[in-house]
Design an enzyme around this catalytic site. Structure first.
Site, PDB file in Angstrom:
ATOM      1  N   VAL A 212      -0.928  37.804  22.099  1.00 39.85           N
ATOM      2  CA  VAL A 212      -0.338  36.878  23.058  1.00 39.85           C
ATOM      3  C   VAL A 212       0.108  35.631  22.319  1.00 39.85           C
ATOM      4  CG1 VAL A 212      -2.580  35.841  23.621  1.00 39.85           C
ATOM      5  CG2 VAL A 212      -0.685  35.633  25.231  1.00 39.85           C
ATOM      6  N   SER A 213       1.292  35.139  22.645  1.00 40.89           N
ATOM      7  CA  SER A 213       1.795  33.904  22.051  1.00 40.89           C
ATOM      8  C   SER A 213       1.635  32.774  23.052  1.00 40.89           C
ATOM      9  CB  SER A 213       3.270  34.052  21.661  1.00 40.89           C
ATOM     10  OG  SER A 213       4.070  34.169  22.813  1.00 40.89           O
ATOM     11  N   THR A 214       1.801  31.541  22.574  1.00 37.60           N
ATOM     12  CA  THR A 214       1.678  30.383  23.459  1.00 37.60           C
ATOM     13  C   THR A 214       2.787  30.375  24.501  1.00 37.60           C
ATOM     14  OG1 THR A 214       2.895  29.118  21.802  1.00 37.60           O
ATOM     15  CG2 THR A 214       0.497  28.951  21.774  1.00 37.60           C
TER      16      THR A 214
ATOM     17  N   ASP B  21       3.873  33.115  26.003  1.00 37.07           N
ATOM     18  CA  ASP B  21       3.733  34.288  26.868  1.00 37.07           C
ATOM     19  C   ASP B  21       2.253  34.550  27.105  1.00 37.07           C
ATOM     20  OD1 ASP B  21       4.108  36.623  28.259  1.00 37.07           O
ATOM     21  OD2 ASP B  21       4.302  37.865  26.470  1.00 37.07           O
TER      22      ASP B  21
ATOM     23  N   GLY C 111      -1.641  33.060  19.018  1.00 36.48           N
ATOM     24  CA  GLY C 111      -0.845  32.251  18.093  1.00 36.48           C
ATOM     25  C   GLY C 111       0.549  32.044  18.600  1.00 36.48           C
TER      26      GLY C 111
END
Length: 305
Positions: free
Chosen positions: A22-24, A26, A49
Site C-alpha cells: 500500500v502506498s500513501t 492508495d 511506503g
C-alpha cells in the site's frame, strides 16, 4: 484410501503466503489483507511506503525466504511488479526454486495449466510491447532527422542539470530494482562467506555457480543493498590479511560453506575447473587433499567438523 490421506496431509499442502503493498496515495491495505485471508493465506507480509519509492525491503526478504512448494499470493499484479517484464523476471526466478505465484484478480496461477497459459500470453504481450516501443522510437528518430532536428532529450543535449539529475535518478532506481530481484540468488552466499573470506574468493565461488560477477561490481551491489538497509553492514568489513599458504584452505572452506551438500570429490572437481594447483603438486585434486584442508579449516573454527 491410505494414499489419498497421505497426499492430503498438512505437510504436503501448499503454503499460501500473501503480499500486500500500500502506498500513501492508495490507503487500501485492509481490503488487500481481507482478500488474502479469504483466499487462505496463513501469513501476510505488508509493505508500506510512497508510491514513488522503488525500494521494497519487505518484498526482498519475502522473496528470499520462500521455499519449494510455497505459493506467493497477491491481490493484483501491480502489487508485486511495476511492469510486465519485471513481473515475468520475478516469476521466472520463483519457478526455478519451485515456488508458485497466484494473483487473485487476474487469471495467473503458475501451479495450474491455465494459469501458466495466461503467463505465456503475458510474455508475448511484453515482447510485443518492447517491439512496439522500439519501432516508435525508431520512427520518431527518423521523423526528427527528416525535420532537421536532433533526436533525444533536449535537456541532456543542452546539459541542463535538472535533466541530468532525472536521468541519473532513473538509472539508479532501475539498478536497485534489478538488485532486489536478483539478490535472492547470490546474497545468501555472500552472507555465509563475508567478511571471513576475501571478495576474490566470494566472486570465484559465485561465478562457479553460474553468476558473472567481478569484485568491483559485487562490492558495489552489496554497498547499495547496505545503504538501502537490505543487507548487513558487516558484509563490508575488511577481511583479515592471511599468509599466502592460507589461500587454498580458505578457498576450499568457502566452497564447502557455500554448498554444504558437495562431496569431497565434488569440491576437488570444482578446484580443477577453477585451475587451482593442488598443494603438493600433481595434475588433479584428490579428495584426500580436500579433506586435509577442511580438517585444517575446522581446527581454526572456519568450518564445522
Amino acid at each position: 484410501m491410505a494414499t489419498a490421506a497421505y497426499l492430503n496431509s498438512p505437510s504436503l499442502q501448499q503454503r499460501l503466503i500473501g503480499y500486500a503493498r500500500v502506498s500513501t496515495e492508495d490507503q487500501l491495505n485492509d481490503a488487500q489483507v481481507d482478500e488474502l485471508r479469504a483466499a487462505g493465506c496463513h501469513r501476510i507480509h505488508q509493505e508500506h511506503g510512497s508510491g514513488a519509492s522503488r525500494a521494497r525491503p519487505v518484498l526482498a526478504k519475502l522473496l528470499k525466504d520462500l521455499a519449494m512448494g510455497d505459493v506467493l499470493v497477491v491481490v493484483r499484479l501491480d502489487r508485486l511488479a511495476r511492469s510486465v517484464s519485471h513481473l515475468l523476471d520475478v516469476i521466472e526466478d520463483l519457478e526455478k526454486r519451485g515456488v508458485h505465484f497466484r494473483s487473485l484478480r487476474d487469471p495467473i496461477d503458475t501451479s495450474t495449466p491455465h494459469g501458466m497459459f495466461s503467463l505465456q500470453v503475458l510474455g508475448a504481450v511484453a515482447q510485443l510491447e518492447r517491439a512496439l516501443i522500439a519501432e516508435r522510437t525508431k520512427s520518431g528518430m527518423q521523423a526528427a532527422k527528416a525535420r532537421g532536428r536532433l533526436a533525444g532529450n533536449p535537456g541532456l543535449r543542452e546539459r541542463r542539470p535538472e535533466a541530468i539529475r532525472a536521468v541519473s535518478a532513473a538509472r539508479e532506481r532501475a539498478y536497485l530494482d534489478e538488485l532486489i530481484v536478483s539478490a535472492q540468488t547470490w546474497l545468501p552466499t555472500v552472507r555465509r562467506l563475508r567478511p571471513r573470506h576475501s571478495w576474490d574468493n566470494v566472486v570465484r565461488i559465485l561465478n562457479r555457480r553460474g553468476h558473472d560477477w567481478t569484485v568491483e561490481r559485487l562490492r558495489r551491489a552489496v554497498h547499495r543493498l547496505v545503504r538501502e538497509k537490505l543487507a548487513e553492514p558487516e558484509l563490508l568489513a575488511r577481511s583479515l590479511r592471511r599468509p599466502p599458504e592460507d589461500h587454498l584452505m580458505r578457498l576450499v572452506a568457502g566452497i564447502a560453506i557455500a554448498d554444504p551438500n558437495l562431496s569431497l570429490r565434488d569440491i576437488a572437481a570444482q578446484l580443477d575447473q577453477m585451475q587451482e594447483r593442488p598443494p603438493r603438486g600433481g595434475r588433479k585434486w584428490q579428495p584426500s587433499s580436500v579433506r586435509a584442508l577442511l580438517d585444517e579449516a575446522s581446527r581454526i573454527g572456519l568450518v564445522r567438523a
